[in-house]
Design an enzyme around this catalytic site. Structure first.
Site, PDB file in Angstrom:
ATOM      1  N   LYS A  26       0.832  -1.211   0.000  1.00 32.76           N
ATOM      2  CA  LYS A  26       0.000   0.000   0.000  1.00 32.76           C
ATOM      3  C   LYS A  26       0.866   1.261   0.000  1.00 32.76           C
ATOM      4  O   LYS A  26       0.622   2.219  -0.746  1.00 32.76           O
ATOM      5  CB  LYS A  26      -0.937  -0.021   1.209  1.00 32.76           C
ATOM      6  N   CYS A  76      -2.769  11.042   2.041  1.00 31.82           N
ATOM      7  CA  CYS A  76      -2.161   9.761   1.665  1.00 31.82           C
ATOM      8  C   CYS A  76      -0.822   9.952   0.970  1.00 31.82           C
ATOM      9  O   CYS A  76       0.219   9.591   1.491  1.00 31.82           O
ATOM     10  CB  CYS A  76      -3.101   9.006   0.740  1.00 31.82           C
TER      11      CYS A  76
END
Ligand code: SAJ
Length: 429
Positions: free
Chosen positions: A227, A281
């Site tokens: 991720k 993010c």
């Protein structure tokens, strides 16, 4: 499954989880997950520490801007399948979707994950499933095991070397794109990293209830790093585009035309320059890799530096243009970190407008169609006013396009003709 490798999950008719699911953290990730599970017939309890969020959801409304999510939440609440609460309750599966920001010096801050883990630890019973969705540094899911183990010595924790365990723990990183969350939640492939192979299987059993994409099983550490790598890859690619925009400014070349031409090559795919990289993010996650392996990550660090430096470059460009005018009026189009959302976290657009306001760079007319009121950092400033698009364009000497919201695409180019236009997104190229 070989537990150092990866394996595709074969979907079953029956998802291994029944009954109640509790989701901790009702933000951009947790709330859509609640709605998706409720729409599949699960009884879902959403837990958040913020009373305003809990109240809003319980009246069938939502506190964020995300296409179609309002309808799904309203239906879930009306059907009695979704309810929000401040206090966690027993459930059969717990999904942690809490923030993982960084501290000073870009060190990961796992305090929200720890707090959520300690909240559920006393509620766990044999057979329960715990899933971490929050983007996290490698080793966090193992840390969750250790935190739960310390609070619950009566439970046999999962272990990669052992088949048996009282509870299952896995990492299933969210990968949804704000603005397209509901579609991506269903369509995207998922990476499911278990503490043990059995944990990964259990977690996949839950996600198969609403995920149409493929599910790839691996261990928790690999899933965590995968991720982070996805977002770091994007950051590096955007950093390259932002670097090109500085090169082009110096050489008098249109960067948008340049990239469009280079991308005609079958193996080149450069992303777009912009005012900087925002959001919770991409501007954050590469640091989790850099913090873990500082001397192995010069490219990721350089990309962070380039992207973090971009808002200041835009500010200087606007300031230089404003200094040529006597009482400049600047239309600032957009505040959110990217198009068609209301999210201001790490927003380069907001940072640039704050910088202009603090430096007293003229009268600022801010147009942000996704916000009813200006954020606190701007609301108190005499030189900043919220404005409608048409009014702002009419009065402005300088038009500063910061976010490519759909409302700005349709702007009549005639209105821009006699203005200084600084288009940081190439929307009007
Ligand atoms: N940006 C550019 N140029 C581009 C693309 C983006 O300047 O060509 C900027 C955007 O304007 C924004 C920032 O980068 O400020 C990040 O936007 P984004 O759309 O690239 O990504 P996020 O942060 O909204 O969502 C990302 C996604 N990750 C990837 O695409 C690899 C999403 O799939 C993740 O789920 C999400 O991070 C997350 O939660 O981790």
């Amino acid at each position: 499954m070989s537990f150092s490798g990866t394996e595709r999950f074969e979907k079953r008719a029956d998802s291994g989880v029944h009954g109640r699911i509790s989701v901790l953290g009702l933000g951009y990730v947790g709330l859509p997950v609640c709605a998706a599970l409720a729409s599949r017939g699960f009884e879902v309890i959403g837990v958040d520490v913020e009373p305003r969020i809990v109240e809003t959801i319980n009246t069938g409304r939502i506190h964020i801007v995300e296409p179609d999510l309002d309808m799904l939440v309203q239906a879930a609440v009306a059907s009695g399948k979704l309810r929000a609460t401040l206090k966690a309750e027993p459930a059969d599966a717990f999904i942690l979707a809490v923030p993982t920001p960084f501290l000073d010096g870009h060190k990961p801050d796992l305090s929200y994950v720890k707090q959520a883990t300690e909240t559920i630890a006393p509620l766990l019973k044999k057979g329960d499933l715990v899933i971490l969705e929050s983007t996290s540094p490698a080793g966090t899911t193992e840390q969750i095991c250790a935190w739960i183990g310390a609070k619950r010595p009566d439970l046999l924790m999962p272990d990669p070397m052992r088949e048996k365990a009282d509870i299952n723990i896995a990492h299933c990183p969210e990968r949804v794109l704000p603005g397209s969350v509901l579609r991506e939640l269903v369509d995207n492939d998922r990476i499911i990293g278990g503490i043990s192979p059995a944990c990964a299987e259990r977690a996949a059993g839950l996600y198969e209830s609403f995920v149409k994409g493929e599910m790839h099983l691996t261990n928790a550490r690999t899933a965590e790093l995968a991720k982070l790598v996805e977002n770091a890859y994007r950051d590096v690619n955007i950093g390259f585009a932002n670097e090109l925009s500085a090169v082009c400014d110096q050489l008098g070349v249109n960067v948008w035309d340049l990239i469009a031409l280079a991308n005609r090559h079958p193996r080149v795919n450069i992303l777009s320059p912009g005012p900087g990289v925002g959001g919770h993010c991409i501007a954050v996650d590469p640091w989790f890799i850099i913090a873990a392996a500082p001397s192995q990550t010069p490219i990721m660090r350089a990309a962070r530096t380039v992207n973090d430096g971009k808002p200041e470059q835009v500010f200087r460009k606007v300031k230089a243009a404003a200094e040529r005018l006597r009482a400049p009026v600047i239309a600032c189009l957009g505040l959110s970190y990217k198009a068609d959302i209301d999210d201001l976290r790490e927003s380069p657009a907001l940072h640039i407008v704050e910088r202009l306001a603090n430096e007293g760079t003229g009268q600022l007319l801010v147009v942000e169609p996704n916000l009813r009121v200006l954020p606190k950092s701007l609301a108190g400033s005499m030189s900043v006013k919220q404005a409608e698009l048409g009014d702002a364009l009419k009065s402005a000497d300088i038009v500063l396009l910061l976010v490519d919201h759909r409302q700005f695409r349709r702007v009549d180019r005639e209105l821009l003709k006699l203005k200084i236009v600084i288009d940081t997104r190439g929307l009007w190229n």
